[in-house]
Write a protein that holds these residues in place. Sequence first.
Motif, short mmCIF file in Angstrom:
data_model
loop_
_atom_site.label_atom_id
_atom_site.label_comp_id
_atom_site.label_asym_id
_atom_site.label_seq_id
_atom_site.Cartn_x
_atom_site.Cartn_y
_atom_site.Cartn_z
N LEU A 70 7.34 -1.76 4.72
CA LEU A 70 6.54 -0.72 4.07
C LEU A 70 5.33 -0.50 4.96
CD1 LEU A 70 5.86 0.97 1.51
CD2 LEU A 70 4.68 -1.05 0.65
N ALA A 71 5.09 0.74 5.35
CA ALA A 71 3.97 0.97 6.27
C ALA A 71 3.46 2.40 6.19
CB ALA A 71 4.40 0.67 7.70
N ARG A 72 2.23 2.57 6.64
CA ARG A 72 1.63 3.90 6.81
C ARG A 72 1.80 4.30 8.27
NH1 ARG A 72 -3.12 0.69 4.04
NH2 ARG A 72 -2.16 -0.72 5.54
N ASP A 75 -0.25 2.41 10.68
CA ASP A 75 0.10 1.02 11.00
C ASP A 75 0.94 0.93 12.28
OD1 ASP A 75 -1.08 -0.22 8.71
OD2 ASP A 75 0.60 0.44 7.47
N LEU A 101 9.73 2.26 4.96
CA LEU A 101 9.42 3.01 3.75
C LEU A 101 7.93 3.36 3.74
CD1 LEU A 101 11.43 0.81 1.20
CD2 LEU A 101 12.15 2.98 2.24
N ASN A 102 7.63 4.52 3.16
CA ASN A 102 6.25 5.02 3.19
C ASN A 102 6.06 5.95 1.99
OD1 ASN A 102 3.75 6.06 3.91
ND2 ASN A 102 4.39 6.72 5.96
N ASP A 103 4.84 5.97 1.45
CA ASP A 103 4.58 6.91 0.35
C ASP A 103 4.36 8.33 0.89
OD1 ASP A 103 2.20 5.50 1.36
OD2 ASP A 103 1.08 6.80 0.00
N TRP A 132 5.31 5.50 -7.03
CA TRP A 132 4.00 5.28 -6.38
C TRP A 132 2.97 6.14 -7.13
CZ3 TRP A 132 3.60 2.17 -1.79
CH2 TRP A 132 2.32 2.09 -1.25
N TYR A 157 -9.46 -6.68 -2.27
CA TYR A 157 -8.75 -5.44 -2.61
C TYR A 157 -9.01 -5.00 -4.06
CZ TYR A 157 -5.96 -6.24 1.66
OH TYR A 157 -5.54 -6.45 2.94
N SER A 162 -4.77 2.21 -3.79
CA SER A 162 -3.50 2.22 -3.04
C SER A 162 -2.90 0.81 -2.98
CB SER A 162 -3.70 2.78 -1.64
OG SER A 162 -4.54 1.94 -0.88
N TYR A 163 -3.75 -0.20 -2.88
CA TYR A 163 -3.22 -1.58 -2.82
C TYR A 163 -2.46 -1.90 -4.10
CZ TYR A 163 -3.00 -6.46 -1.35
OH TYR A 163 -2.55 -7.71 -0.95
N MET A 166 0.85 -0.28 -3.96
CA MET A 166 1.67 -1.04 -3.01
C MET A 166 2.25 -2.29 -3.67
SD MET A 166 1.64 -3.90 -0.96
CE MET A 166 -0.02 -4.45 -0.64
N GLU A 190 5.89 -7.38 7.84
CA GLU A 190 4.63 -6.64 7.74
C GLU A 190 4.01 -6.43 9.12
OE1 GLU A 190 1.62 -7.78 5.01
OE2 GLU A 190 2.91 -7.39 3.28
N PRO A 191 3.05 -5.53 9.22
CA PRO A 191 2.34 -5.33 10.48
C PRO A 191 1.64 -6.61 10.96
CG PRO A 191 1.85 -3.54 8.95
CD PRO A 191 2.62 -4.56 8.17
N HIS A 331 0.87 -14.78 9.62
CA HIS A 331 0.27 -13.56 9.07
C HIS A 331 -1.17 -13.96 8.78
CE1 HIS A 331 -1.15 -10.84 5.95
NE2 HIS A 331 -0.13 -10.02 6.16
N1 GDP Z 1 2.96 3.38 3.01
C1 GDP Z 1 1.95 2.55 2.67
N2 GDP Z 1 2.05 1.26 2.97
C2 GDP Z 1 1.03 0.44 2.63
C3 GDP Z 1 -0.13 0.91 1.94
N3 GDP Z 1 -0.97 -0.13 1.74
C4 GDP Z 1 -0.36 -1.22 2.29
N4 GDP Z 1 0.84 -0.88 2.84
C5 GDP Z 1 1.81 -1.78 3.46
O1 GDP Z 1 2.02 -2.82 2.55
C6 GDP Z 1 2.07 -4.08 3.18
C7 GDP Z 1 0.94 -4.97 2.69
O2 GDP Z 1 -0.30 -4.41 3.04
P1 GDP Z 1 -1.36 -5.25 3.87
O3 GDP Z 1 -2.45 -4.30 4.20
O4 GDP Z 1 -0.68 -5.96 5.00
O5 GDP Z 1 -1.87 -6.26 2.75
P2 GDP Z 1 -2.20 -7.84 2.87
O6 GDP Z 1 -1.15 -8.47 3.75
O7 GDP Z 1 -2.13 -8.31 1.45
O8 GDP Z 1 -3.57 -7.92 3.45
C8 GDP Z 1 2.03 -3.79 4.67
O9 GDP Z 1 3.37 -3.70 5.13
C9 GDP Z 1 1.32 -2.46 4.73
O10 GDP Z 1 1.72 -1.73 5.88
C10 GDP Z 1 -0.18 2.31 1.62
O11 GDP Z 1 -1.13 2.81 1.01
N5 GDP Z 1 0.89 3.08 2.00
#
Ligand code: GDP
Length: 384
Positions: A70-72, A75, A101-103, A132, A157, A162-163, A166, A190-191, A331
Amino acid sequence: MAISARYTRYLVVAVMGLTFFYFITRSSFQLPSAASLPRPKPSYEDFKSQKPQNTGVNSTERVNATFVTLARNSDIWEIAKSIRTVEDRFNRNFNYDWVFLNDQEFDEDFKKLTTSLASGTTHYGKIPTEHWSYPSWIDQNKAREVREDMGRRKIIYGDSESYRHMCRYESGFFFRHPLMMNYEYYWRVEPSVELFCDVPTDPFLFMKQNNKKYSFVISLYEYIDTIPTLWDSTKKFLQAHPEHIADNNAVDFVSDDGGETYNKCHFWSNFEIGSLEWLRSPAYIDYFSSLDQDGGFFYERWGDAPVHSIAAATMLKRDEIHFFNEIAYYHVPFTHCPSSEQTRLDLRCHCKPQENFDWKDYSCTSRWFSVNNLQKPDGWDKKD
Ligand SMILES: Nc1nc2c(ncn2[C@@H]2O[C@H](COP(=O)(O)OP(=O)(O)O)[C@@H](O)[C@H]2O)c(=O)[nH]1
Ligand SMILES: *[C@@H]1O[C@H](CO)[C@@H](O)[C@H](O)[C@H]1NC(C)=O
Ligand SMILES: *[C@@H]1O[C@H](CO)[C@@H](O)[C@H](O)[C@H]1NC(C)=O
Ligand SMILES: [Mg+2]
């Protein structure tokens, strides 16, 4: 003048030499032809159709499985790093598909780069708006007030809308996206993650052959302020649906008092290899739907990690959950690095063993070993 005559001689010799040099080498000094002038950027569609197909050397016992991210669009460079590490350590030999996947719609640059890095077939999906957005029963004013309050209290967060979408999406929907319906197992990436050891044997095949449904590499305690009523909602659900409680489950991983209270232990879900069919089962879907009705994804900040973990610990048999010790992983800010030096050498790991989180105070992995009577490595309880 003597000087100018000498220079004229040099000049004649130089011109003859250059002419000779020109004739024997001119084939390699072509003027730019139309074909070599700068071309327009390749479109994703053109690029995709020209990409050479890989055939994995180990594709004989292929599992019906995919990576999922899941990514923007923003990312892109962080996910590029993750794909590279997964390909170098594992997937270049296996060429499993990758679903993104992406919103919002993925843009051309994101699709081109990720398709060029991934050795398997890539698929790009837009998340349906219903998955979403706010369900009808959520009071959005109340949700906003909660965000403002949690922001003031500096909860991680806590102020992010958005979080929350997600976390709800990863809890209840990614496994039923139309693109994911084509697979039985997934590996979440994840990224900006890193793999530190070779993965020479196929973890998907391990899951399938050993009837595993969920797996982890790092576990830890959840911040209680993000989930104050998650356990109450869980107990209410399990009391209403005792048929979903598994025999010989691992509830002792998430509760110290036989299910009365939650000890906050959870598997860290930014890494997961799991069964999509389990997540699509009535037990899991009923659990998610019940939590979603209670509203804690918006009125608190329930994470998908405690949701998946509590579901696995109560609705799977304990031996359907697997700790992948051999998959060394980072991570931010935690690392899993195998404790055994022999394992690290065999798998050509490059993680620092001192950074291994498994046996530190804030990890729940020691508890996982205890409740399952697993042998901990020598010296696991030495403080350094
Ligand atoms: N499409 C999309 N992906 C998101 C969004 N927010 C987070 N993600 C994805 O969701 C996952 C978790 O987000 P992340 O920022 O890594 O959160 P953390 O690991 O809890 O700090 C990652 O794969 C992000 O790329 C969003 O608003 N839109
Ligand atoms: C293919 O898999 C076998 C066993 O599953 C393993 O021994 C071998 O190293 C793998 N080959 C490559 C190139 O990864
Ligand atoms: C892979 O799994 C999906 C979901 O269970 C199924 O619909 C599909 O037919 C399977 N594909 C193969 C090639 O087995
Ligand atoms: Mg992350």
